[in-house]
Design a protein around this motif. Structure first.
Motif, PDB file in Angstrom:
ATOM      1  N   ASN A 179       0.847  -1.187   0.000  1.00 28.80           N
ATOM      2  CA  ASN A 179       0.000   0.000   0.000  1.00 28.80           C
ATOM      3  C   ASN A 179       0.889   1.247   0.000  1.00 28.80           C
ATOM      4  N   GLY A 182       4.803   5.415  -4.160  1.00 30.09           N
ATOM      5  CA  GLY A 182       5.673   6.340  -3.420  1.00 30.09           C
ATOM      6  C   GLY A 182       7.132   5.896  -3.441  1.00 30.09           C
ATOM      7  N   ARG A 183       7.991   6.717  -2.822  1.00 31.72           N
ATOM      8  CA  ARG A 183       9.435   6.415  -2.775  1.00 31.72           C
ATOM      9  C   ARG A 183       9.681   5.072  -2.096  1.00 31.72           C
ATOM     10  N   MET A 184       9.105   4.882  -0.896  1.00 32.43           N
ATOM     11  CA  MET A 184       9.313   3.616  -0.179  1.00 32.43           C
ATOM     12  C   MET A 184       8.531   2.491  -0.830  1.00 32.43           C
ATOM     13  N   ASP A 198      -2.548   2.262  -4.385  1.00 35.48           N
ATOM     14  CA  ASP A 198      -2.121   3.661  -4.203  1.00 35.48           C
ATOM     15  C   ASP A 198      -3.251   4.547  -4.717  1.00 35.48           C
ATOM     16  N   PHE A 238       3.379   1.898   3.370  1.00 40.56           N
ATOM     17  CA  PHE A 238       4.197   3.117   3.410  1.00 40.56           C
ATOM     18  C   PHE A 238       3.385   4.203   2.721  1.00 40.56           C
ATOM     19  N   THR A 239       2.417   4.788   3.462  1.00 39.41           N
ATOM     20  CA  THR A 239       1.537   5.805   2.872  1.00 39.41           C
ATOM     21  C   THR A 239       1.746   7.149   3.569  1.00 39.41           C
ATOM     22  N   ARG A 240       0.762   7.575   4.381  1.00 37.81           N
ATOM     23  CA  ARG A 240       0.841   8.898   5.026  1.00 37.81           C
ATOM     24  C   ARG A 240       0.376   8.788   6.478  1.00 37.81           C
ATOM     25  N   GLY A 300       5.251   0.638   8.026  1.00 36.35           N
ATOM     26  CA  GLY A 300       6.446   1.483   8.000  1.00 36.35           C
ATOM     27  C   GLY A 300       6.078   2.945   8.120  1.00 36.35           C
ATOM     28  N   THR A 320       5.075   6.346   9.468  1.00 43.92           N
ATOM     29  CA  THR A 320       5.269   6.892  10.805  1.00 43.92           C
ATOM     30  C   THR A 320       4.115   7.842  11.151  1.00 43.92           C
ATOM     31  N   ALA A 336       7.459  -0.709  12.691  1.00 35.37           N
ATOM     32  CA  ALA A 336       8.812  -0.243  13.034  1.00 35.37           C
ATOM     33  C   ALA A 336       8.980   1.174  12.504  1.00 35.37           C
ATOM     34  N   ALA A 337       9.459   2.058  13.374  1.00 32.80           N
ATOM     35  CA  ALA A 337       9.716   3.439  12.936  1.00 32.80           C
ATOM     36  C   ALA A 337      10.895   3.467  11.987  1.00 32.80           C
ATOM     37  N   ASN A 338      11.753   2.449  12.080  1.00 27.74           N
ATOM     38  CA  ASN A 338      12.916   2.397  11.192  1.00 27.74           C
ATOM     39  C   ASN A 338      13.275   0.943  10.921  1.00 27.74           C
ATOM     40  N   PHE A 339      13.285   0.553   9.641  1.00 25.88           N
ATOM     41  CA  PHE A 339      13.564  -0.836   9.261  1.00 25.88           C
ATOM     42  C   PHE A 339      15.042  -1.066   8.948  1.00 25.88           C
ATOM     43  N   LYS A 391       9.150  14.985   3.739  1.00 26.49           N
ATOM     44  CA  LYS A 391       8.635  14.249   4.900  1.00 26.49           C
ATOM     45  C   LYS A 391       7.552  15.071   5.588  1.00 26.49           C
ATOM     46  N   PHE A 409      16.376  -0.023   4.046  1.00 24.09           N
ATOM     47  CA  PHE A 409      15.221  -0.470   4.830  1.00 24.09           C
ATOM     48  C   PHE A 409      14.698  -1.850   4.392  1.00 24.09           C
TER      49      PHE A 409
END
Ligand code: NAD
Length: 262
Positions: A7, A11-13, A34, A73-75, A96, A98, A122-125, A156, A237
């Motif tokens: 999902n 996007g970039r991620m 998306d 990795f959305t919003r 992912g 945040t 996870a805030a950071n993979f 961001k 990540f």
């Protein structure tokens, strides 16, 4: 094979995750979502057609392809609803994105348990970032005066970063809240001393050129110690995301942070 949908696929991620899932022998990419959907995933990545079209509605894609896992990795403003939709449909979210509050994470944990569908966040993979956070927690036992500077690309949406908040939370497990700096210090421009989490100042830098970076600076008598991690590419990540996709269905409730599944 674990069946995965992504999902935020455009996007970039999202695009980095699509590639990582397609490249892994134990994961099968079965769908993508998306709000900017419509394209073939392969055309999006420049690798030729895959016959997986990016859908625009999460619920519709879930019903059509019946995945085991949804990577998101959305919003920050849509992740809670996305995760609820996944859990209600018995799809395990790997989150992912945040920006979720503690209360929202608690609600997702309850929903995961009620639906017997585990979830992971996870805030950071990136493994290096996880090590930086663990080392920061250790260092804070001996050097309690600490400030965090996080640096990210200027697209961001949330500040401070989830990594900075998680770092401050982990330091707070071993350090009592305390006022740092001079007791009479004043800000000539509001915000000059940064945001504060339990007395730990956090400073957010947003500039084009950065990916995701963080410094944790400790100060002691006649010395400073700086821990720094740099994600210079979004591939940093991907091993963590792939690992979470493989492990999430064996977890219980909502499991937080990569160190829990390493
Ligand atoms: P991005 O803006 O490049 O991509 C987000 C994508 O989500 C876009 O394509 C957008 O169209 C799509 N989108 C927006 N709303 C949607 C919805 N309701 N349903 C489906 N798709 C939707 O952002 P990014 O740089 O890829 O970052 C995404 C998130 O991931 C951010 O919250 C960022 O902080 C976080 N992030 C986390 C990690 C980590 O390790 N946990 C690493 C990097 C970024």
């Amino acid at each position: 094979m674990t069946k995965v949908i992504v999902n935020g696929a455009c996007g970039r991620m999202g695009q980095a995750v699509l590639k990582a899932v397609l490249d892994d022998k134990e994961l099968e990419l079965v769908g993508a979502v998306d709000i900017k959907g419509g394209k073939d995933v392969g055309e999006l990545l420049g690798i030729g057609k895959t016959n997986i079209i990016v859908g625009e509605d999460l619920q519709t894609v879930i019903k059509a392809v019946k995945p085991d896992v949804m990577v998101d990795f959305t919003r920050p403003d849509v992740i809670f609803n996305n995760a609820c939709t996944a859990l209600k449909n018995h799809v395990s979210p790997v989150i992912g994105t945040t920006g979720l509050s503690d209360a929202e994470k608690d609600k997702l944990n309850e929903l995961a348990i009620a639906n017997n569908t585990p979830a992971f966040i996870a805030a950071n993979f990136a493994i290096g970032a996880v090590l930086m956070m663990m080392m920061a927690k250790e260092a804070a036992k001996y050097l309690p005066n600490v400030e965090i500077i996080e640096l990210h690309h200027d697209q961001k949406l949330d500040a401070p970063s989830g990594t900075a908040i998680t770092t401050a939370e982990m330091i707070s497990e071993v350090r009592k809240p305390m006022k740092q700096g001079h007791p009479d210090e004043t800000e000539k421009i509001t915000g000059a001393r940064g945001a504060e989490y339990n007395g730990i100042p956090i400073h957010s830098v947003r500039l084009p050129g950065y990916v995701a970076h963080q410094e944790v600076i400790f100060g002691g008598l006649g010395q400073t110690l700086t821990l720094r991690h740099d994600s210079i590419d979004r591939t940093s990540f991907m091993p963590g995301v792939v690992l979470a996709c493989k492990k999430v269905t064996g977890l219980k409730g909502l499991v937080r942070n990569l160190d829990q599944i390493l």
